[in-house]
Design an enzyme around this catalytic site. Structure first.
Site, PDB file in Angstrom:
ATOM      1  N   LYS A  53     -30.265  36.084 106.559  1.00  0.00           N
ATOM      2  CA  LYS A  53     -29.927  34.666 106.336  1.00  0.00           C
ATOM      3  C   LYS A  53     -28.469  34.399 106.678  1.00  0.00           C
ATOM      4  O   LYS A  53     -28.128  33.415 107.330  1.00  0.00           O
ATOM      5  CB  LYS A  53     -30.232  34.279 104.872  1.00  0.00           C
ATOM      6  CG  LYS A  53     -31.732  34.158 104.615  1.00  0.00           C
ATOM      7  CD  LYS A  53     -32.085  34.117 103.129  1.00  0.00           C
ATOM      8  CE  LYS A  53     -33.594  34.174 102.945  1.00  0.00           C
ATOM      9  NZ  LYS A  53     -34.021  34.303 101.548  1.00  0.00           N
ATOM     10  N   GLN A  97     -31.184  34.668  95.621  1.00  0.00           N
ATOM     11  CA  GLN A  97     -32.303  35.489  96.118  1.00  0.00           C
ATOM     12  C   GLN A  97     -33.165  35.985  94.960  1.00  0.00           C
ATOM     13  O   GLN A  97     -32.652  36.568  94.005  1.00  0.00           O
ATOM     14  CB  GLN A  97     -31.735  36.667  96.919  1.00  0.00           C
ATOM     15  CG  GLN A  97     -32.796  37.502  97.598  1.00  0.00           C
ATOM     16  CD  GLN A  97     -33.549  36.751  98.700  1.00  0.00           C
ATOM     17  OE1 GLN A  97     -32.951  36.037  99.502  1.00  0.00           O
ATOM     18  NE2 GLN A  97     -34.863  36.884  98.728  1.00  0.00           N
ATOM     19  N   ASP A 120     -33.434  25.899  99.081  1.00  0.00           N
ATOM     20  CA  ASP A 120     -34.678  26.679  99.037  1.00  0.00           C
ATOM     21  C   ASP A 120     -35.857  25.784  98.640  1.00  0.00           C
ATOM     22  O   ASP A 120     -37.012  26.148  98.838  1.00  0.00           O
ATOM     23  CB  ASP A 120     -34.539  27.802  97.982  1.00  0.00           C
ATOM     24  CG  ASP A 120     -34.574  29.181  98.599  1.00  0.00           C
ATOM     25  OD1 ASP A 120     -34.953  29.299  99.789  1.00  0.00           O
ATOM     26  OD2 ASP A 120     -34.229  30.154  97.895  1.00  0.00           O
TER      27      ASP A 120
END
Ligand code: NAP
Length: 286
Positions: A53, A97, A120
């Site tokens: 990412k 994460q 997200d």
């Protein structure tokens, strides 16, 4: 019939090039998009994901900050970091994460992220916005799947029956909502579905998001259907594979996504899109 491939790598490359051009324009206006990626602990898969990412951000001209913490970090410490990032004007997207170490409540941490920076799309406010058709960040994986459908001319899905296998909050449910918003008739299947094959055989579009190999086999697919494989599993040789029996299903389907090289690259591309859009929104509201 041999299915045509939906090339996630190529589509992601094109999407990332578009993001790079828009990011350069924003940077020229003094608003370089910024993403903070927070990793707690040393889960090997998570380490690979965050590295990919951050690398994708760099390539697209997006400022990225990778914050790595020891697994012993407390929930209060993590919440304090999220709060600081919420208030950091150089950061437009925050990604924590998952999974987090067991002593930290995932839900509490995600809810602490400002919905304005929830790139997200996991915050309850983002899920709610999707449900009622308001602007908000869309979860990256299903958003990427929608872009893959668009890439083969399937933007308005009126008259199409879509079957989603899986009902997680991060893939299955938002996927179903996005398909519904695009006018598909949607069926959601899960581990309690009595006859999965009877459902999938009716589908013009099947999205498999389970996490088990061979959940979808050729006999379960209507000829010509579009098959999107979200699953990420390892085969007996340890190679990455999806939920779909690719070799069998490609002989029946009209379109199919490969694993690897399908949904995975699009997920990262959509994270960049969301981060960019967050920065664009912040410029408009300044
Ligand atoms: P998850 O939270 O474990 O959800 C799996 C879903 O599959 C659940 O809803 C479960 O039903 C359902 N299920 C399990 N066995 C089933 C069966 N035999 N028949 C029908 N449904 C069944 O997983 P997730 O987070 O949604 O992820 C799904 C897969 O996508 C995983 O392989 C994950 O690694 C992958 N993934 C890939 C990306 C990417 O970028 N490519 C991103 C995210 C996830 P119940 O609800 O009844 O338990």
């Amino acid at each position: 019939m041999t299915a045509q491939l939906i090339d996630g790598l190529a589509l992601a490359k094109q999407t990332r090039a578009d993001v790079a051009a828009r990011a350069a324009a924003l940077t020229a206006q003094g608003r370089r998009p910024g993403l903070a990626v927070v990793l707690v602990g040393d889960n090997p898969a998570s380490q690979v994901y965050v590295r990919n990412k951050v690398k994708a951000c760099e390539e697209a001209g997006i400022h990225s900050v990778l914050e790595k913490y020891d697994a012993s970090m407390t929930e209060a410490e993590l919440l304090a970091r999220v709060d600081a990032l919420n208030n950091d004007p150089t950061i437009h997207g925050i990604l924590v994460q998952l999974p987090l170490p067991k002593h930290i409540d995932d839900h509490k941490v995600i809810e602490a992220i400002s919905p304005a920076k929830d790139v997200d799309g996991f915050h309850v406010a983002s899920a709610g916005a999707l449900m009622v058709g308001e602007a908000g960040f869309k979860a990256c994986t299903p958003y990427g799947c929608m872009k893959m459908l668009e890439s083969i001319g399937m933007k308005d899905l009126k008259g199409k029956h879509a079957v989603v296998i899986g009902r997680s909050n991060i893939v299955g449910k938002p996927m179903a909502m996005m398909l519904l918003a695009a006018n598909a008739t949607v069926t959601i299947c899960h581990s309690g579905t009595a006859d999965l094959a009877a459902m999938t055989r009716q589908a013009d579009i099947v999205v498999a998001a389970v996490g088990k190999r061979n959940v979808l086999t050729a006999d379960m697919v209507k000829p010509g259907a579009v098959v999107i494989d979200v699953g990420m599993n390892r085969n007996d040789e340890g190679k990455l594979c999806g939920d779909v029996d690719f070799d069998g299903v490609k002989e029946v389907a009209g379109w199919i996504t490969p694993v690897p090289g399908g949904v995975g690259p699009m997920t990262i591309a959509m994270l960049l899109v969301n981060t960019l859009e967050s920065a664009e929104r912040s410029l408009k509201s300044a």
